[in-house]
Design a protein around this motif. Structure first.
Motif, PDB file in Angstrom:
ATOM      1  N   GLY A  34      79.780  75.620 -40.582  1.00 48.33           N
ATOM      2  CA  GLY A  34      79.161  74.454 -41.203  1.00 48.33           C
ATOM      3  C   GLY A  34      80.127  73.726 -42.122  1.00 48.33           C
ATOM      4  O   GLY A  34      80.172  72.489 -42.149  1.00 48.33           O
ATOM      5  N   PHE A  35      80.906  74.484 -42.860  1.00 47.05           N
ATOM      6  CA  PHE A  35      81.920  73.893 -43.736  1.00 47.05           C
ATOM      7  C   PHE A  35      82.921  73.091 -42.908  1.00 47.05           C
ATOM      8  O   PHE A  35      83.251  71.954 -43.241  1.00 47.05           O
ATOM      9  CB  PHE A  35      82.635  75.001 -44.513  1.00 47.05           C
ATOM     10  N   ALA A  36      83.397  73.667 -41.818  1.00 44.30           N
ATOM     11  CA  ALA A  36      84.382  72.987 -40.967  1.00 44.30           C
ATOM     12  C   ALA A  36      83.795  71.741 -40.317  1.00 44.30           C
ATOM     13  O   ALA A  36      84.471  70.721 -40.194  1.00 44.30           O
ATOM     14  CB  ALA A  36      84.905  73.947 -39.907  1.00 44.30           C
ATOM     15  N   GLU A  37      82.537  71.808 -39.918  1.00 40.65           N
ATOM     16  CA  GLU A  37      81.901  70.659 -39.261  1.00 40.65           C
ATOM     17  C   GLU A  37      81.767  69.449 -40.185  1.00 40.65           C
ATOM     18  O   GLU A  37      81.713  68.316 -39.717  1.00 40.65           O
ATOM     19  CB  GLU A  37      80.518  71.058 -38.732  1.00 40.65           C
ATOM     20  N   TRP A  97      93.926  79.060 -40.615  1.00 40.05           N
ATOM     21  CA  TRP A  97      92.844  78.593 -41.477  1.00 40.05           C
ATOM     22  C   TRP A  97      93.242  78.657 -42.949  1.00 40.05           C
ATOM     23  O   TRP A  97      92.984  77.734 -43.714  1.00 40.05           O
ATOM     24  CB  TRP A  97      91.582  79.421 -41.217  1.00 40.05           C
ATOM     25  N   ASN A  98      93.872  79.742 -43.342  1.00 43.55           N
ATOM     26  CA  ASN A  98      94.186  79.908 -44.756  1.00 43.55           C
ATOM     27  C   ASN A  98      95.386  79.082 -45.226  1.00 43.55           C
ATOM     28  O   ASN A  98      95.819  79.214 -46.365  1.00 43.55           O
ATOM     29  CB  ASN A  98      94.363  81.379 -45.125  1.00 43.55           C
ATOM     30  N   ASP A 104      90.287  68.148 -53.993  1.00 48.67           N
ATOM     31  CA  ASP A 104      88.950  68.080 -54.574  1.00 48.67           C
ATOM     32  C   ASP A 104      88.536  69.491 -55.001  1.00 48.67           C
ATOM     33  O   ASP A 104      88.434  70.397 -54.169  1.00 48.67           O
ATOM     34  CB  ASP A 104      87.972  67.510 -53.542  1.00 48.67           C
ATOM     35  N   ALA A 105      88.303  69.687 -56.291  1.00 51.28           N
ATOM     36  CA  ALA A 105      88.018  71.020 -56.825  1.00 51.28           C
ATOM     37  C   ALA A 105      86.763  71.647 -56.225  1.00 51.28           C
ATOM     38  O   ALA A 105      86.752  72.834 -55.896  1.00 51.28           O
ATOM     39  CB  ALA A 105      87.901  70.968 -58.345  1.00 51.28           C
ATOM     40  N   ALA A 106      85.708  70.864 -56.065  1.00 47.86           N
ATOM     41  CA  ALA A 106      84.458  71.405 -55.519  1.00 47.86           C
ATOM     42  C   ALA A 106      84.650  71.828 -54.060  1.00 47.86           C
ATOM     43  O   ALA A 106      84.191  72.898 -53.647  1.00 47.86           O
ATOM     44  CB  ALA A 106      83.341  70.375 -55.634  1.00 47.86           C
ATOM     45  N   ARG A 107      85.319  70.995 -53.303  1.00 50.49           N
ATOM     46  CA  ARG A 107      85.571  71.324 -51.888  1.00 50.49           C
ATOM     47  C   ARG A 107      86.487  72.544 -51.800  1.00 50.49           C
ATOM     48  O   ARG A 107      86.296  73.415 -50.959  1.00 50.49           O
ATOM     49  CB  ARG A 107      86.192  70.105 -51.198  1.00 50.49           C
ATOM     50  N   GLY A 108      87.480  72.603 -52.659  1.00 47.33           N
ATOM     51  CA  GLY A 108      88.384  73.744 -52.690  1.00 47.33           C
ATOM     52  C   GLY A 108      87.668  75.037 -53.043  1.00 47.33           C
ATOM     53  O   GLY A 108      87.940  76.093 -52.468  1.00 47.33           O
ATOM     54  N   ALA A 109      86.736  74.951 -53.985  1.00 44.29           N
ATOM     55  CA  ALA A 109      85.969  76.139 -54.380  1.00 44.29           C
ATOM     56  C   ALA A 109      85.093  76.626 -53.223  1.00 44.29           C
ATOM     57  O   ALA A 109      84.986  77.835 -52.983  1.00 44.29           O
ATOM     58  CB  ALA A 109      85.118  75.836 -55.605  1.00 44.29           C
ATOM     59  N   GLN A 113      85.401  80.185 -51.262  1.00 50.72           N
ATOM     60  CA  GLN A 113      84.239  81.065 -51.131  1.00 50.72           C
ATOM     61  C   GLN A 113      83.989  81.416 -49.666  1.00 50.72           C
ATOM     62  O   GLN A 113      83.786  82.577 -49.329  1.00 50.72           O
ATOM     63  CB  GLN A 113      83.000  80.403 -51.730  1.00 50.72           C
ATOM     64  N   ARG A 114      83.964  80.415 -48.800  1.00 52.14           N
ATOM     65  CA  ARG A 114      83.702  80.655 -47.380  1.00 52.14           C
ATOM     66  C   ARG A 114      84.801  81.498 -46.748  1.00 52.14           C
ATOM     67  O   ARG A 114      84.534  82.375 -45.918  1.00 52.14           O
ATOM     68  CB  ARG A 114      83.567  79.336 -46.616  1.00 52.14           C
ATOM     69  N   THR A 115      86.035  81.252 -47.131  1.00 53.78           N
ATOM     70  CA  THR A 115      87.160  82.019 -46.597  1.00 53.78           C
ATOM     71  C   THR A 115      87.068  83.475 -47.033  1.00 53.78           C
ATOM     72  O   THR A 115      87.256  84.387 -46.227  1.00 53.78           O
ATOM     73  CB  THR A 115      88.491  81.389 -47.042  1.00 53.78           C
ATOM     74  N   ASP A 116      86.748  83.690 -48.302  1.00 49.90           N
ATOM     75  CA  ASP A 116      86.602  85.053 -48.812  1.00 49.90           C
ATOM     76  C   ASP A 116      85.465  85.787 -48.103  1.00 49.90           C
ATOM     77  O   ASP A 116      85.611  86.956 -47.725  1.00 49.90           O
ATOM     78  CB  ASP A 116      86.356  85.016 -50.327  1.00 49.90           C
ATOM     79  N   GLU A 117      84.344  85.107 -47.904  1.00 53.21           N
ATOM     80  CA  GLU A 117      83.203  85.721 -47.208  1.00 53.21           C
ATOM     81  C   GLU A 117      83.587  86.118 -45.785  1.00 53.21           C
ATOM     82  O   GLU A 117      83.234  87.202 -45.311  1.00 53.21           O
ATOM     83  CB  GLU A 117      82.018  84.759 -47.165  1.00 53.21           C
ATOM     84  N   LEU A 118      84.305  85.228 -45.099  1.00 52.11           N
ATOM     85  CA  LEU A 118      84.716  85.539 -43.731  1.00 52.11           C
ATOM     86  C   LEU A 118      85.685  86.719 -43.719  1.00 52.11           C
ATOM     87  O   LEU A 118      85.520  87.654 -42.926  1.00 52.11           O
ATOM     88  CB  LEU A 118      85.347  84.322 -43.057  1.00 52.11           C
ATOM     89  N   TYR A 119      86.665  86.685 -44.579  1.00 54.26           N
ATOM     90  CA  TYR A 119      87.663  87.758 -44.632  1.00 54.26           C
ATOM     91  C   TYR A 119      86.998  89.112 -44.864  1.00 54.26           C
ATOM     92  O   TYR A 119      87.250  90.079 -44.141  1.00 54.26           O
ATOM     93  CB  TYR A 119      88.682  87.452 -45.737  1.00 54.26           C
TER      94      TYR A 119
END
Length: 138
Positions: A34-37, A97-98, A104-109, A113-119
């Motif tokens: 969803g983030f990527a889309e 991906w990484n 943008d700080a909010a988008r970066g956060a 978060q999504r990257t950490d969850e996936l990892y």
């Protein structure tokens, strides 16, 4: 130098059940997809995550890389989880991906978060399939 794998004392290791690992991986993949889309610059990653999601339910899941990772007789649910986890490994190397960064700080956060969850969910899935981690001695 010789590397040797040795079994880890599992008395203190809590192995996540496959259903929990599967649910966690599915949730992480749904969220990161969803983030990527929502970002035209990385929308191509959404199809990558869609393929990984499909492997969680595939009747004949093919492990995309190093298919010999699955021993003969590995149960279907374990093969599905392994295939999805391998496909979900989007970390490391140029163009991975990484490699993304956001001003943008909010988008970066959210990306972090999504990257950490996936990892974390990919690692948990691999541990669930293999029966636990191994330590490596040099």
């Amino acid at each position: 130098m010789q590397l040797t794998g040795v079994p880890l004392d599992r008395s203190g290791v809590v192995q996540p059940p496959s259903s929990s690992a599967r649910d966690d991986l599915r949730a992480a993949l749904d969220a990161i997809k969803g983030f990527a889309e929502r970002d035209v610059d990385i929308a191509e990653w959404a199809s990558w995550f869609t393929e990984a999601l499909g492997l969680l339910d595939a009747p004949e899941p093919a492990i995309p890389y190093n298919p010999d990772l699955a021993p003969e007789g590995l149960p279907l649910e374990s093969r599905q989880l392994l295939a999805a986890a391998v496909k979900s490994w989007v970390f490391g190397g140029m163009g991975s991906w990484n490699d993304l960064a956001y001003s943008d700080a909010a988008r970066g956060a959210e990306y972090d978060q999504r990257t950490d969850e996936l990892y974390r969910s990919v690692l948990a899935a691999l541990i669930a399939v293999t029966g636990g981690p191994l330590s490596v001695r040099v």
